[in-house]
Design a protein around this motif. Structure first.
Motif, PDB file in Angstrom:
ATOM      1  N   MET A   1       0.402  -1.276   0.377  1.00 26.79           N
ATOM      2  CA  MET A   1       0.237   0.208  -0.072  1.00 26.79           C
ATOM      3  C   MET A   1       1.026   1.016   0.539  1.00 26.79           C
ATOM      4  SD  MET A   1      -3.441   0.610   0.440  1.00 26.79           S
ATOM      5  CE  MET A   1      -3.683  -1.129   0.501  1.00 26.79           C
ATOM      6  N   THR A   2       0.875   2.230  -0.540  1.00 25.83           N
ATOM      7  CA  THR A   2       1.321   3.312  -1.263  1.00 25.83           C
ATOM      8  C   THR A   2       0.568   4.982  -0.697  1.00 25.83           C
ATOM      9  OG1 THR A   2       3.187   4.743  -2.351  1.00 25.83           O
ATOM     10  CG2 THR A   2       1.350   3.398  -3.807  1.00 25.83           C
ATOM     11  N   SER A   3       0.686   5.759  -0.341  1.00 28.35           N
ATOM     12  CA  SER A   3       0.182   7.098  -0.487  1.00 28.35           C
ATOM     13  C   SER A   3       0.673   7.979  -0.875  1.00 28.35           C
ATOM     14  CB  SER A   3      -0.146   7.537   1.158  1.00 28.35           C
ATOM     15  OG  SER A   3      -1.798   6.937   1.152  1.00 28.35           O
ATOM     16  N   ALA A   4       0.384   9.495  -1.911  1.00 28.07           N
ATOM     17  CA  ALA A   4       1.129   9.968  -2.187  1.00 28.07           C
ATOM     18  C   ALA A   4      -0.318  10.851  -2.603  1.00 28.07           C
ATOM     19  CB  ALA A   4       1.589   9.465  -4.142  1.00 28.07           C
ATOM     20  N   SER A   5       0.418  12.507  -2.180  1.00 29.33           N
ATOM     21  CA  SER A   5      -0.061  13.896  -2.254  1.00 29.33           C
ATOM     22  C   SER A   5       0.287  14.824  -3.689  1.00 29.33           C
ATOM     23  CB  SER A   5       0.229  13.981  -0.921  1.00 29.33           C
ATOM     24  OG  SER A   5      -0.579  13.716   0.176  1.00 29.33           O
ATOM     25  N   TYR A   6      -0.422  15.349  -4.367  1.00 27.60           N
ATOM     26  CA  TYR A   6      -0.821  16.388  -5.367  1.00 27.60           C
ATOM     27  C   TYR A   6      -1.156  17.311  -5.210  1.00 27.60           C
ATOM     28  CZ  TYR A   6      -0.230  11.011  -7.222  1.00 27.60           C
ATOM     29  OH  TYR A   6       0.146  10.105  -7.042  1.00 27.60           O
ATOM     30  N   VAL A   7      -0.714  17.995  -5.264  1.00 23.62           N
ATOM     31  CA  VAL A   7      -1.497  19.930  -5.076  1.00 23.62           C
ATOM     32  C   VAL A   7      -2.611  19.857  -6.419  1.00 23.62           C
ATOM     33  CG1 VAL A   7      -1.546  22.425  -5.226  1.00 23.62           C
ATOM     34  CG2 VAL A   7       0.185  21.150  -4.073  1.00 23.62           C
TER      35      VAL A   7
ATOM     36  N   THR B   1      -4.496  13.737  -1.425  1.00 25.36           N
ATOM     37  CA  THR B   1      -4.231  12.380  -1.166  1.00 25.36           C
ATOM     38  C   THR B   1      -4.695  11.332  -1.225  1.00 25.36           C
ATOM     39  OG1 THR B   1      -3.125  13.343   0.538  1.00 25.36           O
ATOM     40  CG2 THR B   1      -2.802  10.894   0.075  1.00 25.36           C
ATOM     41  N   VAL B   2      -3.223   9.627  -2.722  1.00 27.28           N
ATOM     42  CA  VAL B   2      -3.890   8.668  -2.936  1.00 27.28           C
ATOM     43  C   VAL B   2      -3.521   7.849  -2.540  1.00 27.28           C
ATOM     44  CG1 VAL B   2      -4.902   7.853  -4.937  1.00 27.28           C
ATOM     45  CG2 VAL B   2      -4.345  10.220  -5.287  1.00 27.28           C
ATOM     46  N   THR B   3      -3.897   6.794  -1.749  1.00 26.39           N
ATOM     47  CA  THR B   3      -3.534   5.708  -1.482  1.00 26.39           C
ATOM     48  C   THR B   3      -4.513   4.171  -2.395  1.00 26.39           C
ATOM     49  OG1 THR B   3      -4.402   6.409   0.854  1.00 26.39           O
ATOM     50  CG2 THR B   3      -3.777   4.191   0.395  1.00 26.39           C
ATOM     51  N   SER B   4      -3.177   3.560  -3.332  1.00 24.70           N
ATOM     52  CA  SER B   4      -3.112   2.460  -3.410  1.00 24.70           C
ATOM     53  C   SER B   4      -2.591   1.692  -3.240  1.00 24.70           C
ATOM     54  CB  SER B   4      -2.796   3.419  -5.477  1.00 24.70           C
ATOM     55  OG  SER B   4      -1.894   3.580  -5.164  1.00 24.70           O
ATOM     56  N   ASP B   5      -2.930   0.492  -4.585  1.00 23.37           N
ATOM     57  CA  ASP B   5      -1.809  -0.954  -3.864  1.00 23.37           C
ATOM     58  C   ASP B   5      -0.977  -0.972  -5.129  1.00 23.37           C
ATOM     59  OD1 ASP B   5      -3.125  -1.543  -6.368  1.00 23.37           O
ATOM     60  OD2 ASP B   5      -4.491  -2.859  -5.491  1.00 23.37           O
ATOM     61  N   HIS B   6      -0.574  -0.029  -5.571  1.00 25.57           N
ATOM     62  CA  HIS B   6       1.049   0.171  -6.207  1.00 25.57           C
ATOM     63  C   HIS B   6       1.122   1.762  -6.240  1.00 25.57           C
ATOM     64  CE1 HIS B   6      -1.885  -0.607  -9.828  1.00 25.57           C
ATOM     65  NE2 HIS B   6      -1.130   0.160 -10.411  1.00 25.57           N
TER      66      HIS B   6
ATOM     67  N   ILE C   1      -2.758  10.413 -12.961  1.00 20.31           N
ATOM     68  CA  ILE C   1      -4.061  11.251 -11.895  1.00 20.31           C
ATOM     69  C   ILE C   1      -4.006  12.742 -12.582  1.00 20.31           C
ATOM     70  CG2 ILE C   1      -2.809  12.068  -9.758  1.00 20.31           C
ATOM     71  CD1 ILE C   1      -3.151   9.724  -9.182  1.00 20.31           C
ATOM     72  N   ARG C   2      -2.957  13.303 -13.797  1.00 19.67           N
ATOM     73  CA  ARG C   2      -3.988  14.211 -13.997  1.00 19.67           C
ATOM     74  C   ARG C   2      -4.453  13.631 -15.139  1.00 19.67           C
ATOM     75  NH1 ARG C   2      -0.332  18.320 -15.508  1.00 19.67           N
ATOM     76  NH2 ARG C   2       1.824  16.832 -14.685  1.00 19.67           N
ATOM     77  N   ARG C   3      -5.112  13.125 -15.211  1.00 19.03           N
ATOM     78  CA  ARG C   3      -5.825  12.792 -16.390  1.00 19.03           C
ATOM     79  C   ARG C   3      -6.732  12.651 -15.740  1.00 19.03           C
ATOM     80  NH1 ARG C   3      -4.668   8.785 -18.650  1.00 19.03           N
ATOM     81  NH2 ARG C   3      -3.127   9.472 -20.067  1.00 19.03           N
ATOM     82  N   ALA C   4      -7.205  11.876 -14.693  1.00 21.23           N
ATOM     83  CA  ALA C   4      -8.490  11.929 -13.846  1.00 21.23           C
ATOM     84  C   ALA C   4      -9.446  13.120 -12.825  1.00 21.23           C
ATOM     85  CB  ALA C   4      -8.051  10.680 -12.878  1.00 21.23           C
TER      86      ALA C   4
ATOM     87  N   GLY D   1      -6.426   0.233  -8.852  1.00 23.65           N
ATOM     88  CA  GLY D   1      -5.396  -0.395  -7.581  1.00 23.65           C
ATOM     89  C   GLY D   1      -6.479   0.429  -6.258  1.00 23.65           C
ATOM     90  N   VAL D   2      -6.457   1.872  -6.524  1.00 23.21           N
ATOM     91  CA  VAL D   2      -6.774   2.258  -5.519  1.00 23.21           C
ATOM     92  C   VAL D   2      -7.682   2.675  -4.605  1.00 23.21           C
ATOM     93  CG1 VAL D   2      -7.754   5.573  -5.481  1.00 23.21           C
ATOM     94  CG2 VAL D   2      -6.225   5.524  -6.826  1.00 23.21           C
TER      95      VAL D   2
END
Lengths: 69, 69
Positions: B1-7, B43-48, B55-58, B29-30
Protein backbone atom coordinates in the motif's frame (compact mmCIF):
# COMPACT_ATOMS: atom_id res chain seq x y z
CA UNK A 1 -36.53 33.15 -28.10
CA UNK A 2 -37.77 31.87 -24.76
CA UNK A 3 -36.42 31.78 -21.20
CA UNK A 4 -37.30 29.41 -18.40
CA UNK A 5 -36.04 29.22 -14.84
CA UNK A 6 -35.44 26.13 -12.76
CA UNK A 7 -34.42 25.45 -9.17
CA UNK A 8 -31.34 23.23 -8.92
CA UNK A 9 -30.13 21.82 -5.62
CA UNK A 10 -26.51 21.38 -4.64
CA UNK A 11 -24.85 24.32 -6.37
CA UNK A 12 -22.23 25.87 -4.12
CA UNK A 13 -19.37 27.50 -5.95
CA UNK A 14 -18.24 28.91 -9.29
CA UNK A 15 -17.17 25.45 -10.42
CA UNK A 16 -20.71 24.17 -9.85
CA UNK A 17 -21.90 27.01 -12.08
CA UNK A 18 -19.40 26.04 -14.75
CA UNK A 19 -20.29 22.33 -14.79
CA UNK A 20 -24.04 22.97 -15.03
CA UNK A 21 -23.63 25.72 -17.61
CA UNK A 22 -21.47 23.45 -19.77
CA UNK A 23 -24.05 20.65 -19.75
CA UNK A 24 -27.07 22.87 -20.40
CA UNK A 25 -25.27 24.80 -23.16
CA UNK A 26 -24.93 21.52 -25.07
CA UNK A 27 -28.70 21.15 -25.44
CA UNK A 28 -29.81 21.99 -28.98
CA UNK A 29 -31.31 25.48 -29.20
CA UNK A 30 -29.81 26.85 -25.98
CA UNK A 31 -28.38 30.33 -26.49
CA UNK A 32 -27.65 31.36 -22.88
CA UNK A 33 -27.46 29.95 -19.37
CA UNK A 34 -27.56 32.17 -16.32
CA UNK A 35 -27.18 30.93 -12.75
CA UNK A 36 -27.97 32.77 -9.53
CA UNK A 37 -26.36 30.88 -6.67
CA UNK A 38 -28.11 32.61 -3.74
CA UNK A 39 -31.52 31.56 -5.06
CA UNK A 40 -30.45 28.20 -6.57
CA UNK A 41 -31.94 29.43 -9.84
CA UNK A 42 -30.84 28.41 -13.31
CA UNK A 43 -32.27 30.38 -16.23
CA UNK A 44 -31.99 28.90 -19.69
CA UNK A 45 -32.60 30.94 -22.82
CA UNK A 46 -33.31 28.99 -25.98
CA UNK A 47 -34.71 29.43 -29.46
CA UNK A 48 -37.52 26.99 -28.69
CA UNK A 49 -39.18 25.68 -25.55
CA UNK A 50 -37.05 22.90 -24.10
CA UNK A 51 -38.24 19.53 -22.82
CA UNK A 52 -38.03 19.39 -19.03
CA UNK A 53 -36.65 15.85 -19.33
CA UNK A 54 -33.68 17.18 -21.30
CA UNK A 55 -33.07 19.89 -18.70
CA UNK A 56 -33.22 17.31 -15.92
CA UNK A 57 -30.84 14.97 -17.75
CA UNK A 58 -28.29 17.74 -18.32
CA UNK A 59 -28.44 18.88 -14.69
CA UNK A 60 -28.01 15.31 -13.46
CA UNK A 61 -25.19 14.71 -15.93
CA UNK A 62 -23.38 17.58 -14.21
CA UNK A 63 -24.03 15.86 -10.87
CA UNK A 64 -26.79 18.06 -9.50
CA UNK A 65 -30.53 17.75 -8.89
CA UNK A 66 -33.38 19.55 -10.62
CA UNK A 67 -35.84 20.44 -7.86
CA UNK A 68 -38.55 22.29 -9.75
CA UNK A 69 -39.31 24.30 -12.83
CA UNK B 1 0.00 0.00 0.00
CA UNK B 2 1.33 3.43 -0.94
CA UNK B 3 0.12 7.01 -0.54
CA UNK B 4 1.03 10.04 -2.58
CA UNK B 5 -0.10 13.64 -2.30
CA UNK B 6 -0.72 16.11 -5.09
CA UNK B 7 -1.62 19.78 -5.29
CA UNK B 8 -4.75 20.42 -7.34
CA UNK B 9 -5.90 23.90 -8.32
CA UNK B 10 -9.48 25.06 -8.48
CA UNK B 11 -11.10 23.04 -5.71
CA UNK B 12 -13.57 25.18 -3.80
CA UNK B 13 -16.45 23.26 -2.29
CA UNK B 14 -17.67 19.82 -1.25
CA UNK B 15 -18.89 19.15 -4.78
CA UNK B 16 -15.39 19.74 -6.12
CA UNK B 17 -14.18 17.16 -3.61
CA UNK B 18 -16.83 14.70 -4.79
CA UNK B 19 -16.07 15.08 -8.51
CA UNK B 20 -12.31 14.65 -8.06
CA UNK B 21 -12.72 11.77 -5.62
CA UNK B 22 -15.03 9.96 -8.05
CA UNK B 23 -12.55 10.25 -10.92
CA UNK B 24 -9.48 9.22 -8.91
CA UNK B 25 -11.32 6.32 -7.27
CA UNK B 26 -11.86 4.83 -10.73
CA UNK B 27 -8.11 4.38 -11.29
CA UNK B 28 -7.10 0.72 -10.92
CA UNK B 29 -5.52 0.04 -7.55
CA UNK B 30 -6.83 3.11 -5.75
CA UNK B 31 -8.16 2.24 -2.30
CA UNK B 32 -8.71 5.70 -0.81
CA UNK B 33 -8.81 9.36 -1.78
CA UNK B 34 -8.53 12.12 0.79
CA UNK B 35 -8.81 15.82 0.00
CA UNK B 36 -7.82 18.77 2.17
CA UNK B 37 -9.39 21.90 0.69
CA UNK B 38 -7.46 24.53 2.70
CA UNK B 39 -4.16 23.23 1.37
CA UNK B 40 -5.39 22.18 -2.11
CA UNK B 41 -4.00 18.73 -1.33
CA UNK B 42 -5.25 15.44 -2.72
CA UNK B 43 -3.89 12.26 -1.16
CA UNK B 44 -4.35 9.02 -3.04
CA UNK B 45 -3.77 5.65 -1.42
CA UNK B 46 -3.26 2.72 -3.76
CA UNK B 47 -2.00 -0.82 -3.80
CA UNK B 48 0.76 0.14 -6.23
CA UNK B 49 2.51 3.35 -7.23
CA UNK B 50 0.33 5.21 -9.72
CA UNK B 51 1.46 6.83 -12.94
CA UNK B 52 1.38 10.61 -12.63
CA UNK B 53 -0.12 10.79 -16.12
CA UNK B 54 -3.12 8.79 -14.92
CA UNK B 55 -3.53 11.06 -11.89
CA UNK B 56 -3.35 14.12 -14.13
CA UNK B 57 -5.88 12.69 -16.57
CA UNK B 58 -8.36 11.87 -13.78
CA UNK B 59 -8.03 15.32 -12.23
CA UNK B 60 -8.53 16.99 -15.61
CA UNK B 61 -11.47 14.72 -16.39
CA UNK B 62 -13.11 16.13 -13.27
CA UNK B 63 -12.39 19.63 -14.60
CA UNK B 64 -9.50 20.63 -12.35
CA UNK B 65 -5.76 21.14 -12.74
CA UNK B 66 -2.90 19.11 -11.28
CA UNK B 67 -0.32 21.65 -10.15
CA UNK B 68 2.38 19.46 -8.64
CA UNK B 69 3.09 16.14 -7.03
Amino acid sequence: MTSASYVVAGMVCANCVTWITEELAQLPGVTAVSIDLPTDTVTVTSDHLLDIADIRRAVEEAGYTLVSS
